[in-house]
Design an enzyme around this catalytic site. Structure first.
Site, PDB file in Angstrom:
ATOM      1  N   GLU A  47     -52.234  56.467 -19.384  1.00 51.43           N
ATOM      2  CA  GLU A  47     -53.368  55.551 -19.223  1.00 51.43           C
ATOM      3  C   GLU A  47     -54.245  55.987 -18.048  1.00 51.43           C
ATOM      4  OE1 GLU A  47     -51.879  51.522 -19.120  1.00 51.43           O
ATOM      5  OE2 GLU A  47     -51.733  51.489 -21.295  1.00 51.43           O
ATOM      6  N   GLU A 103     -48.527  52.349 -27.462  1.00 47.38           N
ATOM      7  CA  GLU A 103     -47.777  51.269 -26.821  1.00 47.38           C
ATOM      8  C   GLU A 103     -48.267  49.939 -27.345  1.00 47.38           C
ATOM      9  OE1 GLU A 103     -47.919  51.030 -22.575  1.00 47.38           O
ATOM     10  OE2 GLU A 103     -47.816  53.182 -22.323  1.00 47.38           O
ATOM     11  N   TRP A 118     -47.991  40.970 -17.144  1.00 43.10           N
ATOM     12  CA  TRP A 118     -49.133  41.113 -16.238  1.00 43.10           C
ATOM     13  C   TRP A 118     -50.250  40.109 -16.494  1.00 43.10           C
ATOM     14  CZ3 TRP A 118     -52.763  42.375 -19.826  1.00 43.10           C
ATOM     15  CH2 TRP A 118     -52.349  43.130 -20.934  1.00 43.10           C
ATOM     16  N   GLU A 159     -41.781  45.548 -13.776  1.00 47.60           N
ATOM     17  CA  GLU A 159     -41.899  45.224 -15.203  1.00 47.60           C
ATOM     18  C   GLU A 159     -40.608  44.667 -15.788  1.00 47.60           C
ATOM     19  OE1 GLU A 159     -43.602  48.963 -16.565  1.00 47.60           O
ATOM     20  OE2 GLU A 159     -45.583  48.043 -16.475  1.00 47.60           O
ATOM     21  N   HIS A 172     -40.965  42.299 -18.674  1.00 46.48           N
ATOM     22  CA  HIS A 172     -41.747  42.764 -19.832  1.00 46.48           C
ATOM     23  C   HIS A 172     -40.783  42.930 -21.002  1.00 46.48           C
ATOM     24  CE1 HIS A 172     -44.411  45.262 -22.262  1.00 46.48           C
ATOM     25  NE2 HIS A 172     -45.371  45.113 -21.365  1.00 46.48           N
TER      26      HIS A 172
END
Ligand code: GLA
Length: 692
Positions: A175, A332, A340, A380, A383
């Site tokens: 990213e 992803e 987030w 994370e 997540h």
């Protein structure tokens, strides 16, 4: 400094150069099966866990795994000392289990030793404050030190694994620009000046482009120019715009630097994961796409938006547009909640499958997730993942297995493309320029206006392709209808292509605050909507934006908000007028016969129902049939092989059963049907009897 090749990239992206011609004979991603995969961060786990991981991956049908995405501090624990023992073991383990490797170059987050040795690589914000290590991606994209060190790492990785039989894809960085897209440090300032010098040649040309006679901003030399750092007043908008262009190019240059090294050691396709999503606007992916061997995107449902599913559909259609219509990879997404957003909403039963297949319906040939195993530590850890903290007894795991089986039933769809009669023009440059400081209304936001028109098209059941401004005339000519929302910044050639499209018989629907400025953000004089006045047969003297919460009524019964303008028809006919508000009696929607086609103009922000009604009317005028059964809660999208079978995806997000009369073979259940019956929350995919 980035190469000033952005305009060449733009030409390729817009179809002026045949796709791939700049790339030569680069490898293409053209597998016969959908890829099903994930990010895998084995460095977070004891090696004793890895064996269980690969066994479960095989059970779930996972066949493409991204590793070494955040591996730098693991594989280069000290400057220049490389230790690939752990990565070797992981790559070999995956390969011996028949799982393809999506190999990260590992450069996405520099290790602490690098920023300790070279604190000058750290990114600096517009206000001059530094962003420190301790998170991720703490580097300036222009930093020569970062470039040298990261490329040294890529050289090692590419040399070592370039011919490894397990590697199926290269994953450059991660990213690019996610957190550090705009850096304002002194190193960036130098790179920006070099970029400007390559773009303008002389400082006089820069002064003319930026309009620096305003507010005593005239530059005597490039050395005087800075990035648009925080000022006591508003900043020069053309400077800000060029800084966006520069920053996007600079990140693309990082990609190019890594890709070049990889390609000297490997014939495997190279890509990086884009963020075509509502919260990332800093990278012009239309300009990046020609450098990708396959386009890949990351997408997460964003519950901060009014309609997350419509945004998903727009992002997927845009990714396909960036990929030039070819299949692309969803690199992803999430099995359930992210970590987030302010409130991280978990997916309901069946939602992961619907959301995943919404991407497939819109052209994805890979479904990958972040990440394999939910982390126990780090930012994370809350997540979601394929394998949640609760393990294989979880609902998520069962749904992962179900999704994998469903994808298996759809394998014949791989490689097919989406068919649409409508194109929507989407422009990163307009996003940058129109959302700048000091505009008529800060409440008018580019992406929201794009989403508004896309939402109306989706609600009307119209399949949409997304094209960049300046898409070549032969590209535009494929569509019966063109929607042009808030195309604030438009080059002469781009406006001419749209006008030609209409003159040749196309039907264009343009919305307010379009055609206003040229590529330097210079107003097109003579009345709004500047570049599109003749095509639309209207002229406006003045904008009358509405205060927050104010609405106006049209004589069609529509409610509108945000924007009105003092519009006069020249050759157009008024289709709707304002009844009240600042401009009673003034036209709000117009229609103009231009050449063999029609130009419609919407000079206000319509409510969704009336925007939907309007796009239906324009579509009917253009001879387009909506997809059968489609609406805001039911997505119906067709993919087809060139000259071969066509498939209708029906994705039912509603609480009701949906029936669509489409005779064919339904793939998920392996049944023949005259009418496909889709239970609430389910997805069906029909190979149509009649090939489209
Ligand atoms: C991005 C990143 C991943 C991870 C996910 C979380 O997509 O690429 O590393 O941080 O977000 O949603």
């Amino acid at each position: 400094m980035s190469t000033p090749g952005r305009d060449a990239a733009r030409e390729a992206a817009t179809g002026a150069v045949p796709p791939g011609s700049r790339a030569g004979a680069r490898p293409r991603w053209a597998p016969e099966r959908f890829a099903f995969g994930c990010d895998y961060n084995p460095e977070q786990w004891d090696p004793s866990v890895w064996q269980e991981d690969v066994v479960l991956m095989c059970e779930a049908g996972v066949d493409l795994v991204a590793v070494n995405v955040f591996g730098w501090s693991d594989v280069e624990p000290e400057p220049g000392r490389f230790d690939f023992s752990r990565l070797d073991a992981v790559v070999d383990l995956l390969h011996t289990h028949g799982i393809g490797v999506n190999l990260g170059t590992g450069t996405s987050s520099p290790p602490p030793w690098l920023s300790t040795l070279h604190p000058e690589i750290l990114p600096v914000m517009a206000d001059g404050t530094t962003r420190w290590p301790g998170g991720r991606q703490a580097y300036c994209p222009s930093s020569p030190v970062f470039r040298e060190r990261s490329r040294a790492l890529v050289e090692q990785v590419a040399q070592r694994y370039g011919a490894h039989p397990g590697v199926r894809l290269w994953h450059v960085s991660n990213e690019l620009g996610c957190h550090n897209s705009l850096c304002y440090c002194d190193v960036t300032a130098e790179a920006f000046r070099a970029w400007l010098s390559a773009r303008y040649g002389t400082v006089d040309a820069l002064n003319a482009a930026w309009g620096t006679s305003f507010w005593s901003q005239r530059y005597g030399a490039f050395e005087q120019v800075l990035p648009p750092r925080a000022t006591v007043s508003s900043r020069n908008p053309s400077q800000v715009l060029d800084f966006h262009r520069f920053s996007s190019d600079e990140l693309l240059d990082l990609y190019r630097g890594e890709a070049e090294i990889i390609r000297s050691h490997s014939d495997i396709p190279v890509t990086t994961n884009f963020m075509v999503t509502a919260h990332q606007r800093d990278m012009d992916y239309f300009a990046w796409a020609p450098d990708m061997d396959v386009v890949a995107n990351d997408h997460y449902l964003d519950h901060r938006l009014p309609d997350p599913l419509a945004e998903l559909a727009f992002a997927a259609d845009t990714t396909r547009g960036i990929a030039g219509g070819r299949p692309w990879l969803l690199m992803e997404h999430s099995t359930s909640a992210v970590n987030w957003q302010p409130v991280n909403v978990a997916k309901s039963p069946g939602e992961m499958l619907r959301v995943s297949l919404a991407h497939v319906a819109r052209g994805a040939d890979a479904l990958c997730f972040f990440q394999w195993r939910a982390s126990a530590q780090g930012a994370e850890k809350f997540h979601s993942a394929l394998l949640p903290h609760a393990g294989t007894s979880s609902r998520t795991w069962q749904e992962v297995l179900e999704l994998s089986r469903t994808l298996d039933a759809l394998q014949e769809v791989v490689g097919s493309t989406v068919r649409s009669d409508v194109a929507l023009v989407f422009s990163y440059e307009s996003w940058w320029a129109a959302d700048g400081e000091n505009r008529p209304s800060a409440d008018v936001r580019y992406l929201e206006q794009v989403h508004a028109m896309y939402g109306a098209l989706r609600a009307a059941g119209l399949a949409v392709d997304v094209v960049p401004p300046g898409a070549a005339p032969e590209v535009l000519a494929r569509y019966r209808m063109l929607v042009v929302p808030e195309l604030y910044l438009v080059r002469d050639t781009e406006a001419a292509a749209i006008e030609q499209y209409v003159a040749d018989g196309g039907h264009a629907l343009v919305t307010f605050f379009s055609g206003i400025v040229d590529e330097d953000d210079r107003v097109r004089l003579g009345g709004y909507p500047g570049a599109f006045r003749d095509m639309l047969g209207v002229v406006s003297d003045e904008f009358h934006p509405l205060l927050p919460g104010r609405t106006v009524t049209l004589d069609t019964g529509a409610t509108a908000s945000l924007w009105t303008e003092q519009l006069r028809v020249v050759t157009a006919k008024a289709v709707a007028h304002h009844v009240d508000g600042p401009l009673p009696g003034v036209p709000a929607i117009t229609r103009n016969e231009h050449g063999h086609g029609t130009g419609w103009y919407v000079a206000t922000a319509l409510d969704l129902d009336h925007a939907t009604e309007l796009v239906r009317e324009v579509a009917a005028h253009a001879g387009i049939q909506p997809m059968p059964g489609a609406g805001p809660q039911v997505e119906v999208v067709r993919r087809a092989h060139d000259g071969g079978a066509s498939y209708l995806f029906v994705i039912n997000h509603s609480d009701d059963v949906v029936e669509v009369p489409v005779p064919g073979h339904e793939l998920t259940r392996g049944e023949r049907a005259e009418t496909v019956r889709v239970p609430a929350g389910a997805v069906r995919v029909v190979r149509e009897d009649e090939t489209r």
